[in-house]
Scaffold this active site. Structure first.
Site, mmCIF file in Angstrom:
data_model
loop_
_atom_site.group_PDB
_atom_site.id
_atom_site.type_symbol
_atom_site.label_atom_id
_atom_site.label_comp_id
_atom_site.label_asym_id
_atom_site.label_seq_id
_atom_site.Cartn_x
_atom_site.Cartn_y
_atom_site.Cartn_z
ATOM 1 N N ASP A 1 -12.718 -4.399 5.774
ATOM 2 C CA ASP A 1 -11.729 -5.653 5.584
ATOM 3 C C ASP A 1 -11.341 -6.123 7.233
ATOM 4 O O ASP A 1 -11.515 -7.213 7.348
ATOM 5 C CB ASP A 1 -10.361 -5.479 5.086
ATOM 6 N N ASP B 1 0.814 -1.352 0.070
ATOM 7 C CA ASP B 1 0.041 -0.042 0.024
ATOM 8 C C ASP B 1 0.920 1.333 -0.148
ATOM 9 O O ASP B 1 1.384 1.584 0.865
ATOM 10 C CB ASP B 1 -0.987 0.115 1.257
ATOM 11 N N GLY C 1 -3.671 -4.914 0.688
ATOM 12 C CA GLY C 1 -4.531 -5.848 -0.161
ATOM 13 C C GLY C 1 -5.776 -6.249 0.753
ATOM 14 O O GLY C 1 -5.611 -6.762 2.002
ATOM 15 N N LEU D 1 -23.019 -0.687 6.296
ATOM 16 C CA LEU D 1 -23.265 0.642 6.159
ATOM 17 C C LEU D 1 -22.646 1.649 6.598
ATOM 18 O O LEU D 1 -23.170 2.932 6.994
ATOM 19 C CB LEU D 1 -24.849 0.398 6.972
ATOM 20 N N GLY D 2 -21.248 1.675 6.758
ATOM 21 C CA GLY D 2 -20.391 2.600 7.231
ATOM 22 C C GLY D 2 -20.924 3.196 8.649
ATOM 23 O O GLY D 2 -20.933 2.218 9.564
ATOM 24 N N MET E 1 -10.500 0.789 14.045
ATOM 25 C CA MET E 1 -9.529 1.132 12.904
ATOM 26 C C MET E 1 -9.746 2.193 12.202
ATOM 27 O O MET E 1 -8.607 2.752 11.918
ATOM 28 C CB MET E 1 -9.978 -0.202 11.971
ATOM 29 N N GLU F 1 -9.900 -9.936 -5.532
ATOM 30 C CA GLU F 1 -8.719 -9.413 -6.029
ATOM 31 C C GLU F 1 -7.785 -10.526 -6.534
ATOM 32 O O GLU F 1 -6.490 -10.115 -6.719
ATOM 33 C CB GLU F 1 -8.126 -8.371 -4.750
ATOM 34 N N ASP G 1 -23.479 3.882 9.860
ATOM 35 C CA ASP G 1 -24.647 3.320 10.190
ATOM 36 C C ASP G 1 -24.631 2.049 10.684
ATOM 37 O O ASP G 1 -25.672 1.480 10.985
ATOM 38 C CB ASP G 1 -25.644 3.612 9.055
#
Length: 292
Positions: free
Chosen positions: A239, A12, A38, A206-207, A269, A136, A209
């Site tokens: 993830d 990354d 990843g 839902l992020g 996180m 991926e 929410d």
């Protein structure tokens, strides 16, 4: 029990920018860092830090041995990560001050795995183990069919989203994890809502929410709120959620409890900048919820 994860491994390359660039705009970055990422690697690290035994099936190039070594250091079983004659996959991530991001991925070695490699890894699995995949890597249909035939619980995290990839795995899928945008895209492509897919469990994140769980056996649809935090970087949050969710299920937690654990892990996180390197461990999550 174990989690087998056919997953990507990326370097990354994270650039902090004053805002996400507009078409044709050139920006000067205000910061840079390289880390392990990843979607596959992130989920393996999250599940391992959630106290699961995780076997990662993947590939890196000669330039990516450091990534395999880091996964080992983070508690992931890396015996089935091959070194191939291709560059290690990498992602260019642009991160703005509000924590939003734009990502460009070069798959590299992630697309160089073989069916023989996958079959050899899965030959060690036992019925009831979890098989996790994302979009991926290659050979997902072969991996899912092989895992299903072996009695593994097949779980698909549908990102980066491709409706045909989801469609191909539906006959052998036991659980589908996707975000709200992906759920809408899938419904438009297949003409079916999440609870009509014939999958035992569907989790829609839902992020801010929280998430929604569709359980086919009971017809239950249940919402789980997110923890209120101030995000600084949303990269890898989904993830982390998925890895911790499966770690909880692998340890025998009921779905409600595993979702609660995953929700806490994702909340912690997003308060950190980075991906696999900064995924919280189980002790941090437990301390986070203790009364003060």
């Amino acid at each position: 029990m174990a989690i087998y994860n056919l997953g990507s491994i990326n370097a990354d390359l994270l650039y902090s920018v004053p805002h996400l660039p507009r078409p044709g705009e050139t920006l000067a970055a205000t910061g840079f860092r390289r880390g392990l990422g990843g979607k596959g690697a992130n989920m393996s690290v999250a599940a391992a830090r959630g106290a699961a035994h995780v076997v990662h099936i993947g590939a890196v190039g000669p330039d990516g041995r450091w990534a395999r070594d880091l996964l080992t250091e983070y508690g992931v079983d890396t015996r089935h990560i091959s070194v191939v004659d291709d560059v290690t996959g990498h992602a260019i991530i642009l991160l703005d001050p509000a924590g939003e991001n734009t990502i460009v991925i070069n798959p590299g070695a992630n697309h160089a795995m073989t069916e023989d490699q996958i079959g050899l890894a899965l030959s060690e699995a036992s019925p009831g183990d979890i098989l996790l995949m994302q979009n991926e890597t290659t050979h997902q249909a072969f991996c899912a069919k092989t895992g299903s035939d072996l009695g593994l619980r097949v779980i698909y995290a549908a990102a980066p989203f491709d409706a045909e990839a989801v469609r191909a795995l539906l006959p052998v899928m036991d659980m589908l994890v996707l975000n709200a945008v992906e759920a809408d895209q899938l419904q438009q492509a297949l003409g079916m809502a999440p609870d009509a897919l014939g999958v035992s469990d569907v989790i829609v994140t839902l992020g801010a929410d929280g998430c929604r769980w569709f359980h086919a056996e009971t017809g239950q649809v249940r919402d789980f709120p997110a923890l209120p935090v101030t995000p600084v970087d949303t990269t890898g949050a989904g993830d982390t959620f998925t890895g911790y969710l499966l770690a909880g299920l692998d340890r025998g937690q009921p779905m409600e409890q595993a979702i609660g654990l995953a929700t806490k892990a994702a909340a912690l996180m997003v308060t950190r900048i980075g991906t696999a390197d900064v995924i919280p461990d189980l002790l941090e999550i437990q301390q986070m919820t203790q009364p003060r």
